[in-house]
Write an enzyme that holds these catalytic residues in place. Structure first.
Site, PDB file in Angstrom:
ATOM      1  N   LYS A 122     -47.657   7.121  -4.005  1.00 53.73           N
ATOM      2  CA  LYS A 122     -47.625   5.700  -3.605  1.00 53.73           C
ATOM      3  C   LYS A 122     -48.357   5.519  -2.289  1.00 53.73           C
ATOM      4  O   LYS A 122     -48.030   6.161  -1.295  1.00 53.73           O
ATOM      5  CB  LYS A 122     -46.173   5.223  -3.475  1.00 53.73           C
ATOM      6  CG  LYS A 122     -46.053   3.748  -3.110  1.00 53.73           C
ATOM      7  CD  LYS A 122     -44.641   3.262  -3.274  1.00 53.73           C
ATOM      8  CE  LYS A 122     -44.495   1.798  -2.901  1.00 53.73           C
ATOM      9  NZ  LYS A 122     -43.107   1.329  -3.082  1.00 53.73           N
ATOM     10  N   PHE A 128     -36.300   4.308   6.067  1.00 55.57           N
ATOM     11  CA  PHE A 128     -35.696   5.267   5.116  1.00 55.57           C
ATOM     12  C   PHE A 128     -34.207   5.499   5.380  1.00 55.57           C
ATOM     13  O   PHE A 128     -33.735   6.639   5.443  1.00 55.57           O
ATOM     14  CB  PHE A 128     -36.419   6.631   5.162  1.00 55.57           C
ATOM     15  CG  PHE A 128     -37.785   6.660   4.548  1.00 55.57           C
ATOM     16  CD1 PHE A 128     -38.274   5.616   3.783  1.00 55.57           C
ATOM     17  CD2 PHE A 128     -38.601   7.784   4.734  1.00 55.57           C
ATOM     18  CE1 PHE A 128     -39.548   5.674   3.209  1.00 55.57           C
ATOM     19  CE2 PHE A 128     -39.874   7.846   4.169  1.00 55.57           C
ATOM     20  CZ  PHE A 128     -40.345   6.798   3.410  1.00 55.57           C
ATOM     21  N   ASN A 143     -47.626   0.008  -1.098  1.00 56.38           N
ATOM     22  CA  ASN A 143     -46.467  -0.210  -0.236  1.00 56.38           C
ATOM     23  C   ASN A 143     -46.689  -1.493   0.592  1.00 56.38           C
ATOM     24  O   ASN A 143     -47.636  -2.238   0.354  1.00 56.38           O
ATOM     25  CB  ASN A 143     -46.278   1.015   0.669  1.00 56.38           C
ATOM     26  CG  ASN A 143     -44.815   1.337   0.909  1.00 56.38           C
ATOM     27  OD1 ASN A 143     -44.054   0.445   1.281  1.00 56.38           O
ATOM     28  ND2 ASN A 143     -44.420   2.579   0.702  1.00 56.38           N
ATOM     29  N   ASN A 174     -42.734   2.771   8.352  1.00 57.94           N
ATOM     30  CA  ASN A 174     -41.581   2.779   9.258  1.00 57.94           C
ATOM     31  C   ASN A 174     -41.084   4.166   9.634  1.00 57.94           C
ATOM     32  O   ASN A 174     -40.065   4.296  10.302  1.00 57.94           O
ATOM     33  CB  ASN A 174     -40.450   1.958   8.643  1.00 57.94           C
ATOM     34  CG  ASN A 174     -40.893   0.522   8.406  1.00 57.94           C
ATOM     35  OD1 ASN A 174     -41.507  -0.092   9.285  1.00 57.94           O
ATOM     36  ND2 ASN A 174     -40.631   0.000   7.222  1.00 57.94           N
ATOM     37  N   THR A 175     -41.792   5.200   9.196  1.00 58.62           N
ATOM     38  CA  THR A 175     -41.520   6.552   9.675  1.00 58.62           C
ATOM     39  C   THR A 175     -42.784   6.995  10.394  1.00 58.62           C
ATOM     40  O   THR A 175     -43.845   7.103   9.772  1.00 58.62           O
ATOM     41  CB  THR A 175     -41.190   7.507   8.498  1.00 58.62           C
ATOM     42  OG1 THR A 175     -39.997   7.056   7.868  1.00 58.62           O
ATOM     43  CG2 THR A 175     -41.003   8.937   8.977  1.00 58.62           C
ATOM     44  N   PHE A 224     -34.993  -1.121  -3.273  1.00 62.07           N
ATOM     45  CA  PHE A 224     -33.836  -1.952  -3.638  1.00 62.07           C
ATOM     46  C   PHE A 224     -32.616  -1.065  -3.838  1.00 62.07           C
ATOM     47  O   PHE A 224     -31.533  -1.365  -3.351  1.00 62.07           O
ATOM     48  CB  PHE A 224     -34.137  -2.748  -4.912  1.00 62.07           C
ATOM     49  CG  PHE A 224     -32.990  -3.607  -5.360  1.00 62.07           C
ATOM     50  CD1 PHE A 224     -32.840  -4.890  -4.851  1.00 62.07           C
ATOM     51  CD2 PHE A 224     -32.048  -3.128  -6.265  1.00 62.07           C
ATOM     52  CE1 PHE A 224     -31.768  -5.680  -5.239  1.00 62.07           C
ATOM     53  CE2 PHE A 224     -30.964  -3.916  -6.654  1.00 62.07           C
ATOM     54  CZ  PHE A 224     -30.837  -5.192  -6.144  1.00 62.07           C
ATOM     55  N   ASP A 225     -32.814   0.010  -4.583  1.00 67.62           N
ATOM     56  CA  ASP A 225     -31.707   0.921  -4.894  1.00 67.62           C
ATOM     57  C   ASP A 225     -31.991   2.271  -4.243  1.00 67.62           C
ATOM     58  O   ASP A 225     -32.341   3.244  -4.895  1.00 67.62           O
ATOM     59  CB  ASP A 225     -31.578   1.052  -6.421  1.00 67.62           C
ATOM     60  CG  ASP A 225     -30.322   1.814  -6.834  1.00 67.62           C
ATOM     61  OD1 ASP A 225     -29.469   2.086  -5.962  1.00 67.62           O
ATOM     62  OD2 ASP A 225     -30.216   2.161  -8.030  1.00 67.62           O
ATOM     63  N   SER A 280     -44.891   4.581   3.687  1.00 66.63           N
ATOM     64  CA  SER A 280     -44.004   3.714   4.462  1.00 66.63           C
ATOM     65  C   SER A 280     -44.513   3.615   5.886  1.00 66.63           C
ATOM     66  O   SER A 280     -44.801   4.637   6.518  1.00 66.63           O
ATOM     67  CB  SER A 280     -42.578   4.257   4.491  1.00 66.63           C
ATOM     68  OG  SER A 280     -41.841   3.559   5.473  1.00 66.63           O
ATOM     69  N   ASN A 283     -39.824  -5.641   6.679  1.00 64.43           N
ATOM     70  CA  ASN A 283     -38.740  -4.681   6.903  1.00 64.43           C
ATOM     71  C   ASN A 283     -39.227  -3.523   7.748  1.00 64.43           C
ATOM     72  O   ASN A 283     -40.390  -3.120   7.674  1.00 64.43           O
ATOM     73  CB  ASN A 283     -38.138  -4.211   5.565  1.00 64.43           C
ATOM     74  CG  ASN A 283     -38.802  -2.949   5.035  1.00 64.43           C
ATOM     75  OD1 ASN A 283     -38.469  -1.837   5.462  1.00 64.43           O
ATOM     76  ND2 ASN A 283     -39.759  -3.113   4.128  1.00 64.43           N
ATOM     77  N   ASN A 302     -38.135   8.116  -6.081  1.00 65.71           N
ATOM     78  CA  ASN A 302     -39.130   8.070  -5.014  1.00 65.71           C
ATOM     79  C   ASN A 302     -38.632   8.930  -3.856  1.00 65.71           C
ATOM     80  O   ASN A 302     -37.522   8.735  -3.351  1.00 65.71           O
ATOM     81  CB  ASN A 302     -39.290   6.595  -4.626  1.00 65.71           C
ATOM     82  CG  ASN A 302     -40.220   6.340  -3.469  1.00 65.71           C
ATOM     83  OD1 ASN A 302     -40.067   6.922  -2.406  1.00 65.71           O
ATOM     84  ND2 ASN A 302     -41.172   5.439  -3.654  1.00 65.71           N
TER      85      ASN A 302
HETATM   86  C1  LIG Z   1     -36.486  -4.208   2.115  1.00 65.13           C
HETATM   87  C2  LIG Z   1     -37.541  -3.322   1.522  1.00 65.13           C
HETATM   88  C3  LIG Z   1     -37.331  -1.945   1.478  1.00 65.13           C
HETATM   89  C4  LIG Z   1     -38.300  -1.099   0.924  1.00 65.13           C
HETATM   90  N1  LIG Z   1     -38.069   0.240   0.873  1.00 65.13           N
HETATM   91  C5  LIG Z   1     -38.978   1.056   0.260  1.00 65.13           C
HETATM   92  C6  LIG Z   1     -38.733   2.441   0.118  1.00 65.13           C
HETATM   93  O1  LIG Z   1     -37.688   2.959   0.503  1.00 65.13           O
HETATM   94  N2  LIG Z   1     -39.690   3.207  -0.467  1.00 65.13           N
HETATM   95  C7  LIG Z   1     -40.858   2.676  -0.950  1.00 65.13           C
HETATM   96  O2  LIG Z   1     -41.689   3.416  -1.489  1.00 65.13           O
HETATM   97  N3  LIG Z   1     -41.111   1.353  -0.839  1.00 65.13           N
HETATM   98  C8  LIG Z   1     -40.195   0.547  -0.262  1.00 65.13           C
HETATM   99  N4  LIG Z   1     -40.451  -0.788  -0.159  1.00 65.13           N
HETATM  100  C9  LIG Z   1     -41.751  -1.324  -0.666  1.00 65.13           C
HETATM  101  C10 LIG Z   1     -41.649  -1.871  -2.075  1.00 65.13           C
HETATM  102  O3  LIG Z   1     -41.319  -0.855  -3.002  1.00 65.13           O
HETATM  103  C11 LIG Z   1     -42.984  -2.516  -2.498  1.00 65.13           C
HETATM  104  O4  LIG Z   1     -43.989  -1.515  -2.501  1.00 65.13           O
HETATM  105  C12 LIG Z   1     -43.420  -3.628  -1.557  1.00 65.13           C
HETATM  106  O5  LIG Z   1     -42.306  -4.369  -1.101  1.00 65.13           O
HETATM  107  C13 LIG Z   1     -44.384  -4.604  -2.230  1.00 65.13           C
HETATM  108  O6  LIG Z   1     -43.785  -5.229  -3.357  1.00 65.13           O
HETATM  109  P1  LIG Z   1     -43.114  -6.704  -3.272  1.00 65.13           P
HETATM  110  O7  LIG Z   1     -44.116  -7.583  -2.591  1.00 65.13           O
HETATM  111  O8  LIG Z   1     -42.868  -7.078  -4.702  1.00 65.13           O
HETATM  112  O9  LIG Z   1     -41.862  -6.556  -2.497  1.00 65.13           O
HETATM  113  C14 LIG Z   1     -39.503  -1.658   0.398  1.00 65.13           C
HETATM  114  C15 LIG Z   1     -39.688  -3.043   0.437  1.00 65.13           C
HETATM  115  C16 LIG Z   1     -38.733  -3.878   0.987  1.00 65.13           C
HETATM  116  C17 LIG Z   1     -38.969  -5.370   0.998  1.00 65.13           C
END
Ligand SMILES: Cc1cc2nc3c(=O)[nH]c(=O)nc-3n(C[C@H](O)[C@H](O)[C@H](O)COP(=O)(O)O)c2cc1C
Length: 309
Positions: free
Chosen positions: A169, A72, A198, A133-134, A21-22, A131, A68, A97
């Site tokens: 994670k 990164f 994740n 996506n990498t 999110f951030d 992740s 998504n 993170n």
């Molecule tokens: C748009 C989006 C971006 C994310 N980016 C990251 C990230 O940069 N690093 C990470 O460890 N997880 C990332 N996540 C995963 C979340 O931290 C979380 O592990 C995952 O979405 C499951 O939780 P939720 O179902 O409550 O969203 C992302 C998730 C979403 C939806």
């Protein structure tokens, strides 16, 4: 009733904002003021990178899910450090993170650099190796690579901030063998906690949204059962040694309670916030306290793992 202690830190409540999110640690103070017990910013990579081409986020509205494939996108360590100078550590607990750049020649060195540059601002550091996506990032979850990665980051920790908790994670798409490897390496005394999980590259049956075939990691409600099963499984393997943060599909106090009963000491969420907005945080905390009380628990700690046989 909601206060909980984990890896040497006192959390005012167990509900945290998940990473993503951030990404650049721009608003941790504001998110803590929303009522989260802790906020995890990032993923932050050493060098800035723009991520994958758009569109790269898809809302699966009918399923209350999100896919998504951001990859990164972030401003890199230096930008994050500039932002973090504005953060008042008295505002609350902040996890950072860290990840590796897509084109990095030495991914392990990227994590070591991330710890070195960011630990000074962090209540804890998360090594994100999950992740989807990498390309090939998740290979770092394999036993030998993971041991090497953790050893390298721990060397830096000993030098720059020995008291900083180090978390890993993991993905929800792990075989039993993968999980055993991770348990062996993370349970050996260096790592302080796990985050499970994740997003998933799987597509659980029954998805109704037309976007469900988009490539990327799926989060939100369709991830709840899978991530909770892996949480319980990892709790069985390392729950006596490592606190676990349960993440994936949490959208209510009942969901948070279920994560705790399946082995989570703390809980995080992201996707539900995009559907429900900030009022959700207060609602979850209220309902979680009611559920604990109704079952006769005096604290979160008393309910951790009670449903795991
Ligand atoms: C748009 C989006 C971006 C994310 N980016 C990251 C990230 O940069 N690093 C990470 O460890 N997880 C990332 N996540 C995963 C979340 O931290 C979380 O592990 C995952 O979405 C499951 O939780 P939720 O179902 O409550 O969203 C992302 C998730 C979403 C939806």
């Amino acid at each position: 009733m909601l206060a909980v202690r984990a890896f040497g830190l006192d959390f005012p409540n167990p509900i945290g904002l998940a990473a993503g999110f951030d990404k650049n640690a721009e608003v941790p103070g504001a998110m803590l003021r929303m009522g989260f017990g802790f906020v995890e910013a990032g993923t932050i990579t050493p060098r800035p990178q723009s991520g994958n081409p758009r569109p790269r986020i898809f809302r699966l509205s009918e399923d209350l899910g999100v896919i998504n494939r951001l990859g990164f996108n972030n401003g890199g360590i230096e930008a994050a450090r500039e932002n973090l100078k504005q953060f008042d550590a008295r505002s609350g607990l902040l996890g950072l993170n860290i990840g590796a750049n897509k084109t990095s020649e030495d991914r392990i060195a990227d994590y070591a650099a991330g710890f070195e540059a960011l630990a000074v601002y962090a209540s804890y550091i998360t090594i994100n190796i999950s992740s989807p996506n990498t390309p090939n990032l998740r290979d770092l979850q394999h036993r030998d690579e993971l041991a090497k990665l953790i050893g390298s980051v721990d060397d830096v920790r000993k030098r720059v901030k020995p008291q900083c908790p180090l978390l890993v994670k993991i993905a929800p798409d792990l075989t039993e063998e993968d999980q055993d490897d991770i348990a062996a390496v993370t349970g050996s005394g260096v790592i302080d906690g796990l985050i499970v999980s994740n997003t998933t590259i799987s597509r659980p049956g029954g998805l109704r949204s037309t976007k469900s075939h988009e490539q990327g990691g799926l989060s939100g409600k369709p991830l709840f059962d899978l991530s909770t099963n892996v949480l319980a499984s990892m709790y069985r393997k390392v729950g006596n040694k490592l606190p676990i943060i349960g993440v994936g599909g949490v959208a209510s106090g009942a969901d948070a309670y279920k994560k705790i009963r399946h082995g989570a000491t703390l809980v995080q969420l992201y996707s539900a916030l995009t559907y429900r907005g900030p009022a959700l945080v207060t609602e979850i905390k209220r309902d979680l306290a009611d559920l604990l009380r109704a079952d006769g628990f005096a604290s979160v700690a008393d309910a951790i793992g009670v449903d795991v046989k």
